[in-house]
Design a protein around this motif. Structure first.
Motif, PDB file in Angstrom:
ATOM      1  N   GLU A   1       0.791  -1.108  -0.152  1.00 16.97           N
ATOM      2  CA  GLU A   1       0.067  -0.029   0.095  1.00 16.97           C
ATOM      3  C   GLU A   1       0.828   1.142  -0.057  1.00 16.97           C
ATOM      4  OE1 GLU A   1      -3.991   1.255   2.310  1.00 16.97           O
ATOM      5  OE2 GLU A   1      -2.337   1.092   3.479  1.00 16.97           O
ATOM      6  N   PHE A   2       2.248   1.044   0.479  1.00 11.77           N
ATOM      7  CA  PHE A   2       2.925   2.112   0.592  1.00 11.77           C
ATOM      8  C   PHE A   2       3.851   2.515  -0.423  1.00 11.77           C
ATOM      9  CE2 PHE A   2       1.531   1.088   4.792  1.00 11.77           C
ATOM     10  CZ  PHE A   2       1.023   2.343   5.332  1.00 11.77           C
TER      11      PHE A   2
ATOM     12  N   ALA B   1       4.845   9.999  18.939  1.00 10.86           N
ATOM     13  CA  ALA B   1       5.802  10.954  18.812  1.00 10.86           C
ATOM     14  C   ALA B   1       6.883  10.830  17.651  1.00 10.86           C
ATOM     15  CB  ALA B   1       6.331  11.221  20.130  1.00 10.86           C
ATOM     16  N   ALA B   2       6.898   9.481  17.542  1.00 11.98           N
ATOM     17  CA  ALA B   2       8.023   9.067  16.362  1.00 11.98           C
ATOM     18  C   ALA B   2       7.506   9.256  14.951  1.00 11.98           C
ATOM     19  CB  ALA B   2       8.462   7.750  16.561  1.00 11.98           C
ATOM     20  N   VAL B   3       6.149   9.462  14.880  1.00  6.56           N
ATOM     21  CA  VAL B   3       5.507   9.723  13.342  1.00  6.56           C
ATOM     22  C   VAL B   3       6.263  11.124  12.795  1.00  6.56           C
ATOM     23  CG1 VAL B   3       3.516   9.923  12.172  1.00  6.56           C
ATOM     24  CG2 VAL B   3       3.566   8.250  14.018  1.00  6.56           C
ATOM     25  N   PRO B   4       6.646  11.038  11.677  1.00  8.12           N
ATOM     26  CA  PRO B   4       7.047  11.991  11.109  1.00  8.12           C
ATOM     27  C   PRO B   4       6.184  13.347  10.813  1.00  8.12           C
ATOM     28  CG  PRO B   4       8.154  10.100   9.869  1.00  8.12           C
ATOM     29  CD  PRO B   4       6.988   9.597  10.864  1.00  8.12           C
ATOM     30  N   GLY B   5       6.568  14.365  11.010  1.00  8.51           N
ATOM     31  CA  GLY B   5       5.651  15.648  10.811  1.00  8.51           C
ATOM     32  C   GLY B   5       5.978  16.340   9.368  1.00  8.51           C
TER      33      GLY B   5
ATOM     34  N   ARG C   1       2.548  15.343   6.145  1.00  7.35           N
ATOM     35  CA  ARG C   1       1.171  15.097   6.754  1.00  7.35           C
ATOM     36  C   ARG C   1       0.120  15.743   6.033  1.00  7.35           C
ATOM     37  NH1 ARG C   1       0.695  14.698  12.434  1.00  7.35           N
ATOM     38  NH2 ARG C   1       2.681  13.282  13.264  1.00  7.35           N
ATOM     39  N   SER C   2       0.328  16.760   5.137  1.00  4.38           N
ATOM     40  CA  SER C   2      -0.861  17.467   4.420  1.00  4.38           C
ATOM     41  C   SER C   2      -0.782  16.894   2.828  1.00  4.38           C
ATOM     42  CB  SER C   2      -0.436  18.940   4.086  1.00  4.38           C
ATOM     43  OG  SER C   2      -0.225  19.723   5.618  1.00  4.38           O
ATOM     44  N   ALA C   3      -0.143  15.738   2.552  1.00  2.00           N
ATOM     45  CA  ALA C   3      -0.205  15.390   1.245  1.00  2.00           C
ATOM     46  C   ALA C   3      -1.451  14.319   0.887  1.00  2.00           C
ATOM     47  CB  ALA C   3       1.037  14.239   1.192  1.00  2.00           C
TER      48      ALA C   3
ATOM     49  N   ALA D   1      -2.392  10.995   2.941  1.00  2.00           N
ATOM     50  CA  ALA D   1      -1.514  11.005   4.373  1.00  2.00           C
ATOM     51  C   ALA D   1      -2.268  10.313   5.199  1.00  2.00           C
ATOM     52  CB  ALA D   1      -1.055  12.137   4.784  1.00  2.00           C
ATOM     53  N   ALA D   2      -1.541   9.189   5.992  1.00  2.00           N
ATOM     54  CA  ALA D   2      -2.047   8.375   7.056  1.00  2.00           C
ATOM     55  C   ALA D   2      -2.767   9.206   8.285  1.00  2.00           C
ATOM     56  CB  ALA D   2      -1.078   7.520   7.750  1.00  2.00           C
ATOM     57  N   PHE D   3      -1.908  10.292   8.499  1.00  2.00           N
ATOM     58  CA  PHE D   3      -2.276  11.445   9.599  1.00  2.00           C
ATOM     59  C   PHE D   3      -2.077  12.915   9.052  1.00  2.00           C
ATOM     60  CE2 PHE D   3      -0.176   7.491  11.728  1.00  2.00           C
ATOM     61  CZ  PHE D   3      -1.608   7.001  12.446  1.00  2.00           C
TER      62      PHE D   3
END
Length: 205
Positions: free
Chosen positions: A110-111, A160-164, A168-170, A173-175
């Protein structure tokens, strides 16, 4: 000193608790609820539930070494959405409970076609996803979901380890971008870190 292997083994225990909680939350869904909006932008509860089911089957396939992208695709809910969800959740829980799963290389088509991660990392992805999605479903239905302090501490560490940043705006995006919220080891703080507004639906993240 606690070893990495011990921490990962403990995360499997916490992961199983989160999956059970997610089953309990989804059990509260009525067919009439499926058209409701959710904290996940552009998704009704129906869309969120089909996504959650697809991710269970996709991650289960990944930890078993199956790179078939079809396993990640949404499927029809059927006449009993909660039963469909329970079957998928228990399938994923059993896959992550297999011996040696943390040391495997897991394909995540999926990625990307060549993306592989260690089983321990796949476990952390799936764990935090279902902490957040349990909150999503409960918020949609109008009640609070509760996790114990061990689950919250582990979820905050993973979040906290999830990249910012711009990713994130793409699209897809997962989050989403982090939402300002008091920093604490609470479920509201964790979902805010991962792009949800704890004040939903009063505030749009």
């Amino acid at each position: 000193m606690t070893s990495d292997s011990t921490v990962q083994a403990d995360l499997r225990t916490l992961h199983a608790r989160v999956i059970e909680t997610s089953i309990d939350v989804v059990d509260e869904i009525a067919v009439a609820d499926l058209s409701k909006p959710t904290p996940c932008a552009d998704w009704t509860l129906h869309g969120l539930l089909t996504h959650m089911i697809a991710q269970h089957y996709g991650f289960a396939a990944a930890v078993q070494g199956n790179a078939d992208l079809e396993r990640w695709k949404p499927r029809r809910l059927g006449s009993d959405p909660a039963a469909s969800y329970r079957a998928a959740a228990e399938h994923a829980r059993a896959a992550f409970a297999e011996p040696g799963v943390l040391e495997r290389q897991c394909p995540l088509p999926e990625f990307g076609p060549d993306v592989r991660v260690a089983g321990a990392q796949a476990l952390s992805f799936h764990f935090v996803d279902y902490v957040v999605h349990s909150w999503d479903v409960a918020k949609t239905l109008g009640f609070a979901v509760h996790f114990d302090d061990e689950v919250l501490a582990a979820a905050r560490q993973v979040a906290a380890a999830v990249p910012g940043g711009e990713m994130r705006s793409a699209p897809g995006a997962a989050f989403g971008p982090e939402v300002p919220w008091p920093d604490a080891v609470t479920l509201d703080s964790i979902v805010a870190m991962l792009g949800r507004s704890p004040s939903w639906p009063d505030v749009t993240a």
